[in-house]
Design a protein around this motif. Structure first.
Motif, short mmCIF file in Angstrom:
data_model
loop_
_atom_site.label_atom_id
_atom_site.label_comp_id
_atom_site.label_asym_id
_atom_site.label_seq_id
_atom_site.Cartn_x
_atom_site.Cartn_y
_atom_site.Cartn_z
N GLU A 152 33.62 7.95 19.53
CA GLU A 152 32.59 9.07 20.28
C GLU A 152 32.31 8.31 20.76
OE1 GLU A 152 31.68 9.71 16.52
OE2 GLU A 152 33.49 11.28 15.32
N GLY A 153 31.99 6.89 20.56
CA GLY A 153 31.02 6.35 21.65
C GLY A 153 31.25 6.22 23.22
N GLU A 154 30.40 5.01 23.76
CA GLU A 154 30.54 5.22 25.32
C GLU A 154 31.63 3.74 25.13
OE1 GLU A 154 26.92 4.57 27.75
OE2 GLU A 154 26.68 6.48 27.36
N ASP A 155 31.04 2.52 24.24
CA ASP A 155 31.88 1.74 24.50
C ASP A 155 33.21 1.73 23.56
OD1 ASP A 155 29.95 -0.57 26.18
OD2 ASP A 155 28.77 -0.33 24.35
N LYS A 156 34.22 1.58 24.51
CA LYS A 156 36.10 2.20 24.05
C LYS A 156 36.16 0.93 22.97
CE LYS A 156 36.37 6.52 24.98
NZ LYS A 156 34.77 7.21 25.43
N PRO A 157 36.76 0.68 21.97
CA PRO A 157 37.31 -0.50 21.56
C PRO A 157 38.29 -1.57 22.63
CG PRO A 157 38.03 1.34 20.64
CD PRO A 157 37.27 1.60 21.64
N MET A 158 38.35 -2.91 22.10
CA MET A 158 39.41 -3.46 23.24
C MET A 158 40.93 -3.47 22.51
SD MET A 158 37.60 -3.08 25.74
CE MET A 158 38.16 -4.97 26.76
N LEU A 159 41.80 -3.03 22.64
CA LEU A 159 42.83 -3.31 21.71
C LEU A 159 43.87 -4.38 22.58
CD1 LEU A 159 43.38 0.28 20.29
CD2 LEU A 159 42.61 -2.03 19.15
N GLY A 160 43.49 -4.80 23.81
CA GLY A 160 45.03 -5.39 24.35
C GLY A 160 45.59 -4.28 25.28
N ARG A 161 47.09 -5.35 25.63
CA ARG A 161 48.02 -4.77 25.67
C ARG A 161 48.79 -4.38 23.99
NH1 ARG A 161 47.19 -1.95 30.77
NH2 ARG A 161 45.91 -3.22 32.32
N ARG A 162 49.33 -5.63 23.65
CA ARG A 162 50.02 -5.37 22.60
C ARG A 162 49.42 -4.90 21.53
NH1 ARG A 162 52.41 -10.83 24.16
NH2 ARG A 162 50.15 -11.13 24.33
N VAL A 163 49.44 -4.15 20.77
CA VAL A 163 49.11 -3.81 19.96
C VAL A 163 49.78 -2.88 18.21
CG1 VAL A 163 47.28 -1.48 18.71
CG2 VAL A 163 46.41 -2.69 21.39
N VAL A 164 49.24 -3.17 17.47
CA VAL A 164 49.90 -3.50 16.10
C VAL A 164 49.20 -2.59 15.13
CG1 VAL A 164 51.83 -4.18 14.64
CG2 VAL A 164 51.86 -4.67 16.63
N VAL A 165 50.25 -1.46 14.40
CA VAL A 165 49.29 -0.98 13.79
C VAL A 165 49.95 -0.51 12.40
CG1 VAL A 165 48.34 1.56 13.16
CG2 VAL A 165 48.10 0.91 15.64
#
Length: 339
Positions: free
Chosen positions: A42-55
């Motif tokens: 919701e904010g301007e600063d989006k989360p930095m997740l990287g190129r390879r993301v595991v959920v």
């Protein structure tokens, strides 16, 4: 309550704290919880997740985070889930749309440790009861970040000192009138044992309001009797017109991955009104006047708009035509001595 001079209060604290799991991690491991990731969108600063993301998880929140990661630029997004697709609690259409967008799902797997740029996974197998069991087989997966989507908890710290209020398994225990063990404090929504959906939460608010009103009046709320469920063979669907198939616009999978445009388009005003008017009103009279028109004895009396009808039993001979011709099954015949 005392400070505000309130006689009753309704608590509906949502489950907004992401659950954590005991996973051995390295000093530089990048681990976040799904609720925080989605909230930060919701904010301007989006989360930095990287190129390879595991959920890690298998619910709708896990799907949401995985699809969000793709839109933020992740080249690989993998959901790790302990069971099979048949056991996955996420909506099937959500899973299908995620797969179309390039999200990968690693079934029957659990995460056992996390390092700076990789994590260790153990393969699972379902036992005869459908519960996942470890196999002792391990593999390593590269990842820039791990997002935990293991469900949400409720922050109940404000209730720890409330006398008589019972907390069990992270939820507040309530009675049939939705009141907690403390007189005057009612609770609902995610914080009580129930299905955690918007529909349930809205229903709890409506139900609690009625119970609170009755309690303040020193009464007991008794819901009005409902008619028995009306099934399809009690309807006359031929009275209703067939509707043309309305194709809502769907964004293609390629465009979906590059931004946050709406995936499933909504109905326009004309379509929405048309769909609303197609309601079969199962078991509820909508004053179509069928009974009034088909009665051979003029026994059906119109009471005016919104007031429905009344039967003049001095004229009615019990032929049952009105019952047979009612489109929505709102009329029921009973023996005369049962009146």
């Amino acid at each position: 309550m005392r400070a505000g001079n309130f006689d009753a209060a309704f608590l509906a604290v949502g489950a907004h704290i992401g659950k954590r799991a005991f996973i051995p991690v390295g000093d530089a491991a990048h681990i976040m919880d799904a609720v925080s990731v989605l909230r930060s969108m919701e904010g301007e600063d989006k989360p930095m997740l990287g190129r390879r993301v595991v959920v890690y998880g298998g619910g709708n929140t896990a799907i949401d985070v995985a699809r969000t990661a793709k839109r933020l630029g992740a080249t690989e997004t993998i959901i790790v889930y302990r069971r099979t697709r048949e056991k996955m609690p996420a909506h099937d259409f959500e899973v299908e749309e995620a797969l179309q967008e390039g999200v990968m799902i690693k079934w029957l797997s659990t995460i056992i440790s996390v390092g700076e740029h990789n994590l260790a996974i153990e393969k699972m197998v379902l036992d005869e009861k459908g519960y996942p069991q470890p196999t002792g087989e391990f593999e390593t997966m590269e990842a820039d970040s791990l997002v935990l989507a293991l469900g949400q908890d409720v922050d109940l710290s404000l209730l720890q000192s409330v006398a008589g209020l019972e907390i069990k398994d992270g939820t507040v225990q309530i009675g049939s009138n939705m009141m907690t063990g403390h007189p005057g404090i009612f609770a609902g929504g995610d914080m009580v044992p129930s299905e955690r959906t918007v529909t349930t939460g809205v229903g709890h608010g409506k139900k609690a309001a009625r119970h609170i009103d009755a309690w303040l009046r020193d009464r007991t709320y008794v819901p009005a009797a409902k008619h028995e469920p009306v099934i399809f063979n009690m309807l006359n669907p031929w009275y209703y017109s067939d509707a043309p198939k309305i194709m809502r616009p769907v964004l293609d999978a390629i465009r979906r991955q590059s931004g946050f445009e709406e995936v499933q388009g909504g109905l326009n005003e004309n379509n929405a009104l048309f769909e609303a008017r197609r309601c079969l009103s199962c078991g509820n009279c909508f004053e179509c006047d069928n009974c009034y028109g088909v009665c051979p004895d003029n026994a059906v009396i119109k009471l005016g708009h919104g007031k429905r009808f009344q039967i003049n039993y001095d004229y009615c001979k019990g032929c049952g035509i009105c019952v047979a011709e009612c489109p929505c099954g709102a009329i029921k015949m009973v023996p005369e001595d049962a009146q």
